[in-house]
Design a protein around this motif. Structure first.
Motif, PDB file in Angstrom:
ATOM      1  N   ARG A  72       0.885  -1.167   0.000  1.00  0.00           N
ATOM      2  CA  ARG A  72       0.000   0.000   0.000  1.00  0.00           C
ATOM      3  C   ARG A  72       0.919   1.211   0.000  1.00  0.00           C
ATOM      4  O   ARG A  72       1.826   1.294   0.828  1.00  0.00           O
ATOM      5  CB  ARG A  72      -0.872  -0.009   1.256  1.00  0.00           C
ATOM      6  N   ASP A  73       0.712   2.142  -0.934  1.00  0.00           N
ATOM      7  CA  ASP A  73       1.565   3.319  -1.000  1.00  0.00           C
ATOM      8  C   ASP A  73       1.485   4.107   0.303  1.00  0.00           C
ATOM      9  O   ASP A  73       0.400   4.277   0.872  1.00  0.00           O
ATOM     10  CB  ASP A  73       1.169   4.222  -2.168  1.00  0.00           C
TER      11      ASP A  73
ATOM     12  N   THR B  99      -0.656  -5.289 -13.504  1.00  0.00           N
ATOM     13  CA  THR B  99      -0.864  -4.593 -12.237  1.00  0.00           C
ATOM     14  C   THR B  99      -2.101  -5.217 -11.614  1.00  0.00           C
ATOM     15  O   THR B  99      -3.148  -5.297 -12.254  1.00  0.00           O
ATOM     16  CB  THR B  99      -1.070  -3.083 -12.453  1.00  0.00           C
TER      17      THR B  99
ATOM     18  N   TRP C 170      -4.624  -5.476  -8.023  1.00  0.00           N
ATOM     19  CA  TRP C 170      -5.032  -4.804  -6.794  1.00  0.00           C
ATOM     20  C   TRP C 170      -6.194  -5.549  -6.174  1.00  0.00           C
ATOM     21  O   TRP C 170      -6.859  -6.341  -6.824  1.00  0.00           O
ATOM     22  CB  TRP C 170      -5.389  -3.337  -7.055  1.00  0.00           C
TER      23      TRP C 170
ATOM     24  N   LEU D  90      -2.309   5.177 -14.681  1.00  0.00           N
ATOM     25  CA  LEU D  90      -2.895   4.524 -13.515  1.00  0.00           C
ATOM     26  C   LEU D  90      -2.698   5.476 -12.339  1.00  0.00           C
ATOM     27  O   LEU D  90      -1.587   5.960 -12.126  1.00  0.00           O
ATOM     28  CB  LEU D  90      -2.187   3.192 -13.254  1.00  0.00           C
TER      29      LEU D  90
ATOM     30  N   VAL E  54      -3.297   6.012  -8.166  1.00  0.00           N
ATOM     31  CA  VAL E  54      -3.599   5.382  -6.886  1.00  0.00           C
ATOM     32  C   VAL E  54      -3.463   6.432  -5.796  1.00  0.00           C
ATOM     33  O   VAL E  54      -2.455   7.148  -5.743  1.00  0.00           O
ATOM     34  CB  VAL E  54      -2.623   4.212  -6.598  1.00  0.00           C
ATOM     35  N   GLN E  55      -4.464   6.540  -4.927  1.00  0.00           N
ATOM     36  CA  GLN E  55      -4.325   7.425  -3.775  1.00  0.00           C
ATOM     37  C   GLN E  55      -3.586   6.662  -2.684  1.00  0.00           C
ATOM     38  O   GLN E  55      -3.928   5.519  -2.367  1.00  0.00           O
ATOM     39  CB  GLN E  55      -5.673   7.916  -3.266  1.00  0.00           C
TER      40      GLN E  55
ATOM     41  N   SER F  60      -4.462   3.708   0.430  1.00  0.00           N
ATOM     42  CA  SER F  60      -5.786   3.188   0.104  1.00  0.00           C
ATOM     43  C   SER F  60      -5.695   1.731  -0.346  1.00  0.00           C
ATOM     44  O   SER F  60      -5.769   0.831   0.475  1.00  0.00           O
ATOM     45  CB  SER F  60      -6.476   4.061  -0.944  1.00  0.00           C
ATOM     46  N   VAL F  61      -5.520   1.493  -1.605  1.00  0.00           N
ATOM     47  CA  VAL F  61      -5.642   0.144  -2.161  1.00  0.00           C
ATOM     48  C   VAL F  61      -4.306  -0.620  -2.133  1.00  0.00           C
ATOM     49  O   VAL F  61      -3.252  -0.058  -2.389  1.00  0.00           O
ATOM     50  CB  VAL F  61      -6.209   0.221  -3.602  1.00  0.00           C
TER      51      VAL F  61
ATOM     52  N   HIS G 267      -1.816  -3.177  -3.791  1.00  0.00           N
ATOM     53  CA  HIS G 267      -1.580  -3.507  -5.189  1.00  0.00           C
ATOM     54  C   HIS G 267      -0.168  -4.049  -5.395  1.00  0.00           C
ATOM     55  O   HIS G 267       0.671  -3.970  -4.499  1.00  0.00           O
ATOM     56  CB  HIS G 267      -1.821  -2.285  -6.075  1.00  0.00           C
TER      57      HIS G 267
ATOM     58  N   SER H 294       6.285   3.667  -1.527  1.00  0.00           N
ATOM     59  CA  SER H 294       5.397   3.959  -2.633  1.00  0.00           C
ATOM     60  C   SER H 294       5.744   3.139  -3.849  1.00  0.00           C
ATOM     61  O   SER H 294       6.867   2.765  -4.052  1.00  0.00           O
ATOM     62  CB  SER H 294       5.487   5.427  -3.029  1.00  0.00           C
TER      63      SER H 294
END
Length: 175
Positions: A62-63, A86, A88, A107, A109-110, A113-114, A116, A174
């Motif tokens: 997760r970032d 990729t 998730w 792509l 991504v916040q 959050s997700v 991946h 990240s």
């Protein structure tokens, strides 16, 4: 890292790119609110150019939130002759989802959050440009820890007001 004077860096941080990112990530109401709309801007995280050769991958993660309001990380696929995907975990269903990132695709991504990953490449190569946008410059302590990835000589300034991100974001760096 892509140098600031490089045309790729300038494109990622341009007003044109900013407007495209705002259109993609802001809700309908936030798009209409001038203050919220223009709060989303390029972050000061370095723009990166990455090449994933055969064997390259990125494990599940997760970032990390580098700012007190988690940033949006943008990955532009430049070239992809690889067999990687990729993947998730869908936040709503918990099911695993996957795509093959096509050249000239984006792509977003916040952070925090997700979960991946990028599956291992067994043939071909993938190259990306990665950059981030944020609604704040107020950094977390993880921001300073993450900078060590880019600069081994970096030392946080004494008295910096960074705040530690929530415990759920302390896994991995990240993507």
């Amino acid at each position: 890292m892509v140098p600031e004077e490089d045309v790729v860096h300038q494109m990622c941080c341009s007003e044109f790119a900013a407007e495209k990112v705002r259109e993609l990530v802001l809700s309908g109401e936030d798009k209409k609110d001038e203050k919220k709309r223009y709060a989303l801007k390029p972050s000061d995280v370095p723009v990166e150019y990455r090449i994933y050769p055969s064997g390259g991958s990125m494990d599940w993660h997760r970032d990390v939130a580098l700012y007190t309001e988690p940033q949006f990380e943008i990955v532009c696929t430049i070239h992809n002759s690889s067999d990687s995907r990729t993947e998730w975990k869908d936040i709503k269903t918990g099911r695993r989802r996957a795509i093959r990132s096509e050249p000239n695709s984006v792509l977003i991504v916040q952070a925090d959050s997700v979960v991946h990953r990028v599956t291992p490449i067994t043939k071909g190569e993938r190259s990306i440009v990665k950059f981030a946008y944020s609604t704040t410059n107020e950094k977390t302590l993880d921001y300073y820890d993450n900078l060590l990835t880019y600069n081994d000589d970096y030392e946080p300034e004494e008295g910096s007001n960074g705040k530690r991100a929530s415990s759920s974001s302390s896994s991995s760096s990240s993507s």
